[in-house]
Design a protein around this motif. Structure first.
Motif, mmCIF file in Angstrom:
data_model
loop_
_atom_site.group_PDB
_atom_site.id
_atom_site.type_symbol
_atom_site.label_atom_id
_atom_site.label_comp_id
_atom_site.label_asym_id
_atom_site.label_seq_id
_atom_site.Cartn_x
_atom_site.Cartn_y
_atom_site.Cartn_z
ATOM 1 N N LEU A 101 0.522 -29.310 49.103
ATOM 2 C CA LEU A 101 0.373 -29.531 50.539
ATOM 3 C C LEU A 101 1.572 -28.979 51.286
ATOM 4 O O LEU A 101 2.721 -29.306 50.967
ATOM 5 N N TYR A 123 -3.435 -31.959 44.813
ATOM 6 C CA TYR A 123 -3.306 -30.718 45.566
ATOM 7 C C TYR A 123 -1.867 -30.502 46.010
ATOM 8 O O TYR A 123 -1.081 -31.440 46.105
ATOM 9 N N GLU A 172 -13.654 -27.618 50.188
ATOM 10 C CA GLU A 172 -13.424 -28.961 49.669
ATOM 11 C C GLU A 172 -14.708 -29.778 49.567
ATOM 12 O O GLU A 172 -14.911 -30.540 48.627
ATOM 13 N N ASN A 202 3.515 -32.096 46.315
ATOM 14 C CA ASN A 202 2.449 -32.212 45.327
ATOM 15 C C ASN A 202 1.887 -33.619 45.451
ATOM 16 O O ASN A 202 2.621 -34.604 45.341
ATOM 17 N N ILE A 246 -6.479 -27.239 45.168
ATOM 18 C CA ILE A 246 -7.084 -28.569 45.091
ATOM 19 C C ILE A 246 -7.821 -28.717 43.765
ATOM 20 O O ILE A 246 -8.628 -27.874 43.395
ATOM 21 N N VAL A 259 -9.066 -35.482 50.260
ATOM 22 C CA VAL A 259 -8.776 -34.100 50.660
ATOM 23 C C VAL A 259 -8.702 -33.992 52.184
ATOM 24 O O VAL A 259 -7.828 -33.313 52.736
ATOM 25 N N GLY A 303 -5.457 -34.875 53.465
ATOM 26 C CA GLY A 303 -4.509 -33.779 53.315
ATOM 27 C C GLY A 303 -4.660 -32.739 54.409
ATOM 28 O O GLY A 303 -3.676 -32.198 54.911
ATOM 29 N N ARG A 312 -1.647 -28.335 55.302
ATOM 30 C CA ARG A 312 -2.502 -27.337 54.651
ATOM 31 C C ARG A 312 -2.552 -27.603 53.153
ATOM 32 O O ARG A 312 -1.639 -27.235 52.419
ATOM 33 N N PRO A 313 -3.610 -28.237 52.655
ATOM 34 C CA PRO A 313 -3.731 -28.450 51.215
ATOM 35 C C PRO A 313 -4.313 -27.218 50.524
ATOM 36 O O PRO A 313 -5.158 -26.527 51.090
ATOM 37 N N TYR A 314 -3.848 -26.933 49.321
ATOM 38 C CA TYR A 314 -4.413 -25.842 48.536
ATOM 39 C C TYR A 314 -4.198 -26.145 47.054
ATOM 40 O O TYR A 314 -3.579 -27.145 46.706
#
Length: 539
Positions: free
Chosen positions: A254, A252, A331, A285, A309, A297, A300, A305-307
């Protein structure tokens, strides 16, 4: 032969990107075929190609978007590094993106031979720092050799050529550094990809392609059995593919500060293997192989802020016969479907996956046949275009037009790889079509709906995509929506709740169903963060 440039400029960077993409396009299948460390999952060439494709696209955009003339070297090289970071795939692609980032920091200040030599050194150092447990005989070793070989170089072509030759010699030596490479009779796949990228740089600067390694460099057939006894490599990192144990690859982007990322590295290192964290300036990354995808996840989420994913279930060491790719809102739901064997993409509100991301997910599924579940009406056209793109690459793709996550779950529940492909697709399509769906959302502003005028803060009950109920209370609105759906009959209710939903909502709805509809069963799933408050499915 054209005169070699004295300094690296933006046009040379663009030529380098395009040449690297062409080189990896030619060698992708050969590189995939020699990918045996730590298991033969056969995707390193594809991962490198997709990473460079993203980098090349970013550089091209600096030219098309430039209003006052072509971009300068700093803008072009930073775009290359940023594009690689955003599009990095697998361990190999993630490490390559960090190599390019390390180079960009130096070349932004100057593009002569001295800066290029120092850029190679910076790149090798940055990549090695990004890998939790570096191992010799991998892409990292090849990058180190390239940096050492060009120390003291003066002009651009001399430096680039020396780096290429150093990398090529180091690549040939990798079987002597990793037992698994020696047993399979192959060189390191990631290192071979880096040699291709460096060869493209030499060609972009000199106008002549350097001598390439033989293809394949070590042509002995790669065994897919007999590579499981890798106890000497159980703790090794630094190349694509899962070591013995981890079941999932989690990747993901981040948004987080440096201190949070330091804590994240420590946490993920405890959770799994093949940990690589690259990036900086607030954007990272993250790549790791774990048994608990949800925990990776969640780590993270704690950091920032993870995206974007991506969770991949490691199943077979070679290309699978069939796979399922699903887009999920949250998630937790993505982790659930990954446990069921699907390759997943997480779609956050307002951030649907692009066609390129969907196509990459289909490739990442690493199967000859793929069933694609977009789980969103708005994604159908994008998903169709992505499917058409990968069909041209020889992958058989069936798009099931699922309009909601509950339909995707119903389809996945009846998926049977042992069936003929067409029969499996028909069964999955029938299961999805037999599932009616609803969603609860909170209105952001006053607007007109099919159920009347709603105000900001109102709870909207959408059935099959249309607003059917407007209420003020989440639970009361959910009960009304559920009753309307069950008035047409049903045997199973699926409730998917987000982590932001009140904890008593699902138990209240379950109790209501038991008390009112005696022959109806209820199943509850946790969608995690980023999902709508409630999704309902009735079969």
């Amino acid at each position: 032969m054209p005169r070699a440039p004295q300094t690296l400029d933006a046009e040379a960077v663009r030529s380098w990107c395009r040449g690297a993409l062409e080189a990896l396009g030619r060698e992708r299948e050969d590189i995939d075929a020699i990918n045996v460390y730590p298991v033969a999952d056969g995707d390193t060439g594809t991962n490198l190609y997709l990473t460079v494709e993203s980098a090349a696209r970013a550089v091209d955009e600096t030219f098309t978007g430039a209003a006052g003339g072509p971009p300068d070297i700093a803008e072009a090289i930073r775009a290359m590094a940023q594009g690689a970071l955003l599009g990095a795939c697998g361990n190999s692609g993630t490490i390559l993106s960090q190599l390019l980032r390390g180079m960009a920091g130096v070349l932004a200040a100057g593009g002569d031979g001295d800066h290029l030599a120092r850029a190679f050194a910076s790149a090798a150092e940055a990549a090695r720092r990004a890998v939790a447990h570096p191992v010799e005989g991998t892409l990292l070793t090849v990058a180190d050799a390239a940096a050492r070989a060009c120390e003291g170089g003066r002009d651009l072509v001399t430096v680039a050529s020396a780096a290429y030759e150093g990398a090529r010699k180091a690549l040939d030596a990798t079987p002597g550094q990793l037992a698994v490479l020696r047993r399979a009779g192959v060189v390191d796949a990631g290192g071979r990809g880096l040699v291709a990228v460096l060869g493209a740089l030499v060609e972009a600067l000199s106008g002549e392609a350097p001598a390439r390694p033989a293809a394949p460099a070590h042509p002995r057939p790669v065994p897919t059995a007999g590579l499981t006894d890798l106890t000497d490599l159980a703790d090794c990192e630094g190349a694509d593919g899962p070591a013995a144990g981890p079941a999932y690859e989690v990747i993901y982007l981040l948004e987080a500060d440096d201190a949070a990322v330091d804590r994240l590295r420590a946490r993920l290192d405890e959770l799994g293997e093949s940990l690589v964290v690259v990036g900086g300036d607030g954007l990272w990354n993250v790549h790791v192989h774990v048994d608990d995808a949800g925990a990776a996840v969640e780590a993270g989420v704690e950091a920032g802020r993870p995206y974007r994913i991506r969770i991949t279930h490691f199943d077979l060491p070679g290309p699978a016969g069939r796979a399922v790719v699903a887009v999920l809102p949250g998630e937790g739901l993505a982790g659930l479907c990954a446990e069921a064997g699907a390759t997943t993409l997480v779609a956050r509100p307002g951030e649907p996956p692009t066609g390129a991301e969907l196509a990459e997910a289909i490739r990442r599924a690493h199967a000859h046949e793929v069933v694609l579940l977009p789980n969103d009406t708005e994604l159908r056209r994008v998903a169709a275009a992505a499917a058409e793109q990968v069909r041209a690459e020889g992958i058989r793709v069936a798009l099931i037009p699922t309009r909601a996550a509950v339909q995707g779950i119903a389809a996945l529940a009846v998926h049977e790889p042992a069936r003929r492909f067409d029969e499996d697709v028909v069964a999955m399509t029938a299961a999805a079509g037999a599932t009616r769906y609803a969603e609860l959302a909170v209105a952001e502003r006053q607007s007109f709906t099919s159920a009347g005028v709603c105000q900001a803060g109102d709870v909207l009950g959408l059935i099959e995509g249309d607003v059917a109920v407007i209420g003020r209370d989440l639970t009361a609105t959910a009960v009304t929506v559920l009753d309307r759906m069950l008035s047409a009959g049903g045997e199973l209710v699926t409730l998917i709740v987000s982590s932001d939903t009140p904890q008593d909502l699902a138990p209240t709805l379950e109790q209501h169903v038991r008390a009112t509809y005696l022959a109806v069963d209820t199943t509850v799933y946790d969608a995690g963060e980023g999902a709508p408050p409630l999704l309902i499915g009735v079969e």
